[in-house]
Motif scaffolding. Sequence first.
Motif, PDB file in Angstrom:
ATOM      1  N   VAL A  82       0.859  -1.190   0.000  1.00  0.00           N
ATOM      2  CA  VAL A  82       0.000   0.000   0.000  1.00  0.00           C
ATOM      3  C   VAL A  82       0.891   1.235   0.000  1.00  0.00           C
ATOM      4  O   VAL A  82       1.847   1.301   0.765  1.00  0.00           O
ATOM      5  N   GLU A  83       0.573   2.189  -0.863  1.00  0.00           N
ATOM      6  CA  GLU A  83       1.371   3.412  -0.970  1.00  0.00           C
ATOM      7  C   GLU A  83       0.489   4.641  -0.878  1.00  0.00           C
ATOM      8  O   GLU A  83      -0.680   4.611  -1.272  1.00  0.00           O
ATOM      9  N   LYS A  84       1.075   5.730  -0.416  1.00  0.00           N
ATOM     10  CA  LYS A  84       0.378   7.017  -0.372  1.00  0.00           C
ATOM     11  C   LYS A  84       0.210   7.510  -1.804  1.00  0.00           C
ATOM     12  O   LYS A  84       1.126   7.435  -2.602  1.00  0.00           O
ATOM     13  N   THR A  85      -0.969   8.027  -2.110  1.00  0.00           N
ATOM     14  CA  THR A  85      -1.247   8.553  -3.434  1.00  0.00           C
ATOM     15  C   THR A  85      -0.753   9.992  -3.513  1.00  0.00           C
ATOM     16  O   THR A  85      -1.180  10.836  -2.722  1.00  0.00           O
ATOM     17  N   PRO A  86       0.146  10.294  -4.450  1.00  0.00           N
ATOM     18  CA  PRO A  86       0.622  11.677  -4.558  1.00  0.00           C
ATOM     19  C   PRO A  86      -0.483  12.594  -5.093  1.00  0.00           C
ATOM     20  O   PRO A  86      -1.300  12.170  -5.909  1.00  0.00           O
ATOM     21  N   GLU A  87      -0.503  13.835  -4.613  1.00  0.00           N
ATOM     22  CA  GLU A  87      -1.484  14.808  -5.087  1.00  0.00           C
ATOM     23  C   GLU A  87      -1.091  15.263  -6.488  1.00  0.00           C
ATOM     24  O   GLU A  87       0.069  15.581  -6.725  1.00  0.00           O
ATOM     25  N   PRO A  88      -2.034  15.298  -7.412  1.00  0.00           N
ATOM     26  CA  PRO A  88      -1.723  15.695  -8.792  1.00  0.00           C
ATOM     27  C   PRO A  88      -1.631  17.217  -8.940  1.00  0.00           C
ATOM     28  O   PRO A  88      -2.539  17.864  -9.436  1.00  0.00           O
ATOM     29  N   LEU A  89      -0.525  17.812  -8.471  1.00  0.00           N
ATOM     30  CA  LEU A  89      -0.327  19.261  -8.537  1.00  0.00           C
ATOM     31  C   LEU A  89       0.471  19.653  -9.772  1.00  0.00           C
ATOM     32  O   LEU A  89       1.370  18.926 -10.200  1.00  0.00           O
ATOM     33  N   ARG A  90       0.160  20.797 -10.315  1.00  0.00           N
ATOM     34  CA  ARG A  90       0.947  21.357 -11.415  1.00  0.00           C
ATOM     35  C   ARG A  90       1.371  22.768 -11.017  1.00  0.00           C
ATOM     36  O   ARG A  90       0.546  23.582 -10.630  1.00  0.00           O
ATOM     37  N   VAL A  91       2.667  23.056 -11.142  1.00  0.00           N
ATOM     38  CA  VAL A  91       3.189  24.379 -10.813  1.00  0.00           C
ATOM     39  C   VAL A  91       2.823  25.322 -11.953  1.00  0.00           C
ATOM     40  O   VAL A  91       3.134  25.071 -13.109  1.00  0.00           O
ATOM     41  N   ARG A  93       3.391  28.923 -11.605  1.00  0.00           N
ATOM     42  CA  ARG A  93       4.356  30.012 -11.641  1.00  0.00           C
ATOM     43  C   ARG A  93       5.311  29.881 -10.462  1.00  0.00           C
ATOM     44  O   ARG A  93       4.884  29.697  -9.338  1.00  0.00           O
ATOM     45  N   ASN A  94       6.601  30.016 -10.744  1.00  0.00           N
ATOM     46  CA  ASN A  94       7.615  30.018  -9.703  1.00  0.00           C
ATOM     47  C   ASN A  94       7.752  31.447  -9.192  1.00  0.00           C
ATOM     48  O   ASN A  94       8.050  32.360  -9.952  1.00  0.00           O
ATOM     49  N   LEU A  95       7.521  31.667  -7.896  1.00  0.00           N
ATOM     50  CA  LEU A  95       7.603  32.996  -7.306  1.00  0.00           C
ATOM     51  C   LEU A  95       8.968  33.268  -6.670  1.00  0.00           C
ATOM     52  O   LEU A  95       9.186  34.345  -6.138  1.00  0.00           O
ATOM     53  N   GLY A  96       9.867  32.301  -6.726  1.00  0.00           N
ATOM     54  CA  GLY A  96      11.188  32.450  -6.129  1.00  0.00           C
ATOM     55  C   GLY A  96      11.177  32.159  -4.641  1.00  0.00           C
ATOM     56  O   GLY A  96      10.127  32.044  -4.022  1.00  0.00           O
ATOM     57  N   ASN A  97      12.346  32.015  -4.061  1.00  0.00           N
ATOM     58  CA  ASN A  97      12.504  31.725  -2.633  1.00  0.00           C
ATOM     59  C   ASN A  97      11.709  30.514  -2.171  1.00  0.00           C
ATOM     60  O   ASN A  97      11.176  30.496  -1.072  1.00  0.00           O
ATOM     61  N   GLY A  98      11.590  29.524  -3.023  1.00  0.00           N
ATOM     62  CA  GLY A  98      10.874  28.299  -2.660  1.00  0.00           C
ATOM     63  C   GLY A  98       9.366  28.414  -2.677  1.00  0.00           C
ATOM     64  O   GLY A  98       8.670  27.510  -2.251  1.00  0.00           O
ATOM     65  N   LYS A  99       8.823  29.524  -3.177  1.00  0.00           N
ATOM     66  CA  LYS A  99       7.371  29.715  -3.246  1.00  0.00           C
ATOM     67  C   LYS A  99       6.912  29.572  -4.686  1.00  0.00           C
ATOM     68  O   LYS A  99       7.646  29.912  -5.618  1.00  0.00           O
ATOM     69  N   PHE A 100       5.679  29.077  -4.846  1.00  0.00           N
ATOM     70  CA  PHE A 100       5.129  28.940  -6.185  1.00  0.00           C
ATOM     71  C   PHE A 100       3.618  28.917  -6.126  1.00  0.00           C
ATOM     72  O   PHE A 100       3.034  28.670  -5.077  1.00  0.00           O
ATOM     73  N   LEU A 101       3.006  29.198  -7.248  1.00  0.00           N
ATOM     74  CA  LEU A 101       1.561  29.055  -7.403  1.00  0.00           C
ATOM     75  C   LEU A 101       1.326  27.729  -8.102  1.00  0.00           C
ATOM     76  O   LEU A 101       2.010  27.412  -9.074  1.00  0.00           O
ATOM     77  N   ALA A 102       0.363  26.965  -7.609  1.00  0.00           N
ATOM     78  CA  ALA A 102       0.090  25.663  -8.196  1.00  0.00           C
ATOM     79  C   ALA A 102      -1.406  25.400  -8.163  1.00  0.00           C
ATOM     80  O   ALA A 102      -2.148  26.068  -7.447  1.00  0.00           O
ATOM     81  N   PHE A 103      -1.835  24.426  -8.954  1.00  0.00           N
ATOM     82  CA  PHE A 103      -3.232  24.031  -8.955  1.00  0.00           C
ATOM     83  C   PHE A 103      -3.312  22.516  -9.118  1.00  0.00           C
ATOM     84  O   PHE A 103      -2.369  21.885  -9.593  1.00  0.00           O
ATOM     85  N   TYR A 104      -4.441  21.966  -8.689  1.00  0.00           N
ATOM     86  CA  TYR A 104      -4.657  20.531  -8.833  1.00  0.00           C
ATOM     87  C   TYR A 104      -5.068  20.233 -10.262  1.00  0.00           C
ATOM     88  O   TYR A 104      -5.947  20.887 -10.818  1.00  0.00           O
ATOM     89  N   GLU A 105      -4.419  19.229 -10.877  1.00  0.00           N
ATOM     90  CA  GLU A 105      -4.709  18.883 -12.265  1.00  0.00           C
ATOM     91  C   GLU A 105      -6.000  18.082 -12.395  1.00  0.00           C
ATOM     92  O   GLU A 105      -6.643  18.128 -13.430  1.00  0.00           O
ATOM     93  N   LYS A 106      -6.342  17.317 -11.380  1.00  0.00           N
ATOM     94  CA  LYS A 106      -7.578  16.541 -11.435  1.00  0.00           C
ATOM     95  C   LYS A 106      -8.133  16.396 -10.034  1.00  0.00           C
ATOM     96  O   LYS A 106      -7.514  16.811  -9.060  1.00  0.00           O
ATOM     97  N   LYS A 107      -9.308  15.797  -9.940  1.00  0.00           N
ATOM     98  CA  LYS A 107      -9.955  15.641  -8.645  1.00  0.00           C
ATOM     99  C   LYS A 107      -9.102  14.810  -7.698  1.00  0.00           C
ATOM    100  O   LYS A 107      -8.367  13.926  -8.126  1.00  0.00           O
ATOM    101  N   ALA A 108      -9.219  15.117  -6.418  1.00  0.00           N
ATOM    102  CA  ALA A 108      -8.465  14.382  -5.400  1.00  0.00           C
ATOM    103  C   ALA A 108      -8.856  12.907  -5.397  1.00  0.00           C
ATOM    104  O   ALA A 108     -10.004  12.559  -5.675  1.00  0.00           O
TER     105      ALA A 108
END
Length: 176
Positions: A82-91, A93-108
């Motif tokens: 059994v494995e943890k399901t990774p969240e389908p995130l897509r970056v 925009r990179n905001l720098g300093n380790g920050k970014f804007l992201a959204f979910y590509e599909k339903k959880a």
Amino acid sequence: SIICIFCKYTFCLEQHRPAESRSAERCSPRGAEEGAPKLKPKKAPDPKRQLQGKIAKAQGARFEDKLQASFDWYAAQGLAAVEKTPEPLRVARNLGNGKFLAFYEKKAQPDYKGTVRGGRTVNFEAKSTATDRVTQNRVTEGQWDYLQDQQRLGALCYVIIGFSSGAVYRLPWSDW
């Protein structure tokens, strides 16, 4: 209402300028120039709520660590993988300093997926709470649909509920 990612104003979609008319300076709500009421900036974070959020996040992480230890034991015994399901995130925009804007590509999807000895698929949705109950609305519509479909196809589906008391329950999806 939504928070503008450029200026942190709370606004209603109909009142805000279209994206193509934004400049590099601080954006303002449409109509502000014509005497329309100005929108209030986002309120300062509530320290009490921030602390509660940090505590809940830490409890959730401990709960997931316990689950992972259980799944590792099952794997070592040859009973299940059994494995943890990774969240389908897509970056976006990179905001720098380790920050970014992201959204979910599909339903959880459910938190954990795997196979038990004999070849049967198993899915778990894990919920941790500091209260004495968990409501059905904690499972998203996408997770609900996925678990329903998987169970219909013969998979074993469960909701694992962890309470701050340390009690953990495995609830069959059909009883959820």
